[in-house]
Motif scaffolding. Structure first.
Motif, PDB file in Angstrom:
ATOM      1  N   GLY A  40     -11.938  54.315  16.342  1.00  0.00           N
ATOM      2  CA  GLY A  40     -12.328  52.917  16.191  1.00  0.00           C
ATOM      3  C   GLY A  40     -13.751  52.673  16.650  1.00  0.00           C
TER       4      GLY A  40
ATOM      5  N   GLN B 193      -6.485  47.114  20.507  1.00  0.00           N
ATOM      6  CA  GLN B 193      -5.686  47.162  19.287  1.00  0.00           C
ATOM      7  C   GLN B 193      -6.504  47.688  18.107  1.00  0.00           C
ATOM      8  OE1 GLN B 193      -3.701  43.410  18.475  1.00  0.00           O
ATOM      9  NE2 GLN B 193      -3.217  43.106  20.637  1.00  0.00           N
ATOM     10  N   GLN B 194      -7.805  47.387  18.107  1.00  0.00           N
ATOM     11  CA  GLN B 194      -8.654  47.773  16.982  1.00  0.00           C
ATOM     12  C   GLN B 194      -9.853  48.626  17.376  1.00  0.00           C
ATOM     13  OE1 GLN B 194      -9.618  44.231  14.429  1.00  0.00           O
ATOM     14  NE2 GLN B 194      -8.552  43.119  16.048  1.00  0.00           N
ATOM     15  N   TYR B 195     -10.203  48.573  18.665  1.00  0.00           N
ATOM     16  CA  TYR B 195     -11.457  49.198  19.086  1.00  0.00           C
ATOM     17  C   TYR B 195     -11.210  50.242  20.163  1.00  0.00           C
ATOM     18  CZ  TYR B 195     -13.167  45.059  16.686  1.00  0.00           C
ATOM     19  OH  TYR B 195     -13.393  44.094  15.748  1.00  0.00           O
ATOM     20  N   ARG B 196     -12.104  51.208  20.211  1.00  0.00           N
ATOM     21  CA  ARG B 196     -12.101  52.181  21.303  1.00  0.00           C
ATOM     22  C   ARG B 196     -12.821  51.523  22.478  1.00  0.00           C
ATOM     23  NH1 ARG B 196     -15.491  57.804  21.408  1.00  0.00           N
ATOM     24  NH2 ARG B 196     -14.392  58.853  23.112  1.00  0.00           N
TER      25      ARG B 196
ATOM     26  N   THR C  34     -19.408  43.756  11.232  1.00  0.00           N
ATOM     27  CA  THR C  34     -19.004  44.625  10.126  1.00  0.00           C
ATOM     28  C   THR C  34     -18.932  43.826   8.842  1.00  0.00           C
ATOM     29  OG1 THR C  34     -16.676  44.224  10.689  1.00  0.00           O
ATOM     30  CG2 THR C  34     -17.715  46.167  11.624  1.00  0.00           C
TER      31      THR C  34
ATOM     32  N   ARG D 215     -16.174  41.390  14.706  1.00  0.00           N
ATOM     33  CA  ARG D 215     -15.871  41.329  13.276  1.00  0.00           C
ATOM     34  C   ARG D 215     -17.114  40.924  12.471  1.00  0.00           C
ATOM     35  NH1 ARG D 215     -10.104  38.229  14.070  1.00  0.00           N
ATOM     36  NH2 ARG D 215      -8.795  40.092  14.364  1.00  0.00           N
TER      37      ARG D 215
ATOM     38  N   GLY E 139      -7.500  52.643  23.364  1.00  0.00           N
ATOM     39  CA  GLY E 139      -7.657  52.285  21.960  1.00  0.00           C
ATOM     40  C   GLY E 139      -7.807  53.488  21.047  1.00  0.00           C
TER      41      GLY E 139
ATOM     42  N   VAL F 113     -13.896  39.487  19.975  1.00  0.00           N
ATOM     43  CA  VAL F 113     -13.397  40.044  18.713  1.00  0.00           C
ATOM     44  C   VAL F 113     -14.049  39.354  17.521  1.00  0.00           C
ATOM     45  CG1 VAL F 113     -11.357  40.272  17.248  1.00  0.00           C
ATOM     46  CG2 VAL F 113     -11.219  40.885  19.670  1.00  0.00           C
TER      47      VAL F 113
END
Length: 267
Positions: free
Chosen positions: A17, A42-45, A267, A264, A13, A260
């Motif tokens: 991220g 796709q969005q996170y390490r 944040t 989300r 990733g 996921v």
């Protein structure tokens, strides 16, 4: 000490991220997360690793003294987080790793900022007012069988733990994973896991927490998920429409989606 080599650390990733650490349960290794990692990366390490004694870890680093308690595994987690200089990472622990995450978050709150507990159980043995799913005799017999014939135990128990008899390849994968573990190490980890009692530890959790249970789970029945959820103020309980104790393999899309959604919300 080369922690990355010791724990066979892998990273996927974006470099910048938010960080998610995925931790496997008893008899498994980081490969159990392979169907979930692509969705998260796709969005996170995404950091995966093997506990000492599992998978591609450095077996020479294993010691009976350290790994005969959950605190020893929690120390692995903290040291991996320190090595990677992680701050406020989200720790996703499967099965016994959910409780290991509780201990690691308490030991290093600056490193772990949230918990996802996948099929957690703070205690497997029934107690007054608590239903863990097993009697003390059940666990004694389970451990005796495991210690006398680990490979035979693995072949018998892995399909039960996995559930999904209509998908025998899943049970076979778990059997293979169990059988790849050194029997002497597995015996110690099994006793550490199945005789643990983390109910008081769970009550100390103060970080955002997702409790992720399966609709049917022979190892962590529904009442256990409800217990953990009730013990952690503000936690979120999600019941997956999944069978068995390893939803990251049997229902990877639903598992990733639930994780996921929780990420989300942070944040």
């Amino acid at each position: 000490m080369d922690v990355r080599r010791r724990n066979n650390v892998s990273i996927a990733g974006p470099v910048d991220g938010p960080v998610v650490v995925l931790a496997h349960g008893f008899g498994c290794d980081q490969n159990m997360w392979r169907l979930v990692v692509p969705a998260l990366a796709q969005q996170y390490r995404v950091v995966t690793f093997d506990y000492v004694g599992s998978g591609g870890s450095d077996l020479s680093a294993w010691s009976h003294e350290r790994y005969s308690s959950l605190e020893g595994y929690a120390s692995d987690v903290v040291e991996v987080c320190e090595e990677l200089d992680l701050k406020r990472a989200v720790f996703v622990g499967h099965s016994v790793s959910a409780m290991i995450g509780v201990l690691a978050a308490r030991a290093a709150p600056e490193r772990i900022g949230a918990l996802v507990m996948v099929a957690p159980s703070p205690r497997y043995i029934n107690d007054d007012g608590y239903r863990g799913g097993f009697s003390a005799q059940d666990i004694d017999e389970l451990l005796a069988s495991l210690e006398s014939n680990y490979l035979g135990w693995s072949a018998t128990m892995a399909p039960v733990i996995m559930g999904n008899p209509q998908r025998p390849e899943l049970g076979q994968e778990l059997t293979n994973s169990f059988c790849a573990t050194d029997p002497d190490i597995a015996r110690v980890f099994a006793r550490t896991t199945f005789l643990s009692d983390s109910r008081e530890d769970v009550r100390t959790v103060s970080v955002p927490t997702l409790v992720l249970e399966c609709a049917q789970d022979a190892i962590a029945p529904r009442g256990v998920g409800a217990y953990v959820h009730a013990a952690i103020p503000g936690s979120r309980l999600v019941t997956l429409d999944a069978t068995g104790h390893c939803p990251q393999l049997s229902a990877p899309e639903a598992t990733a989606e639930a994780i996921v959604d929780f990420l989300r919300s942070l944040t």
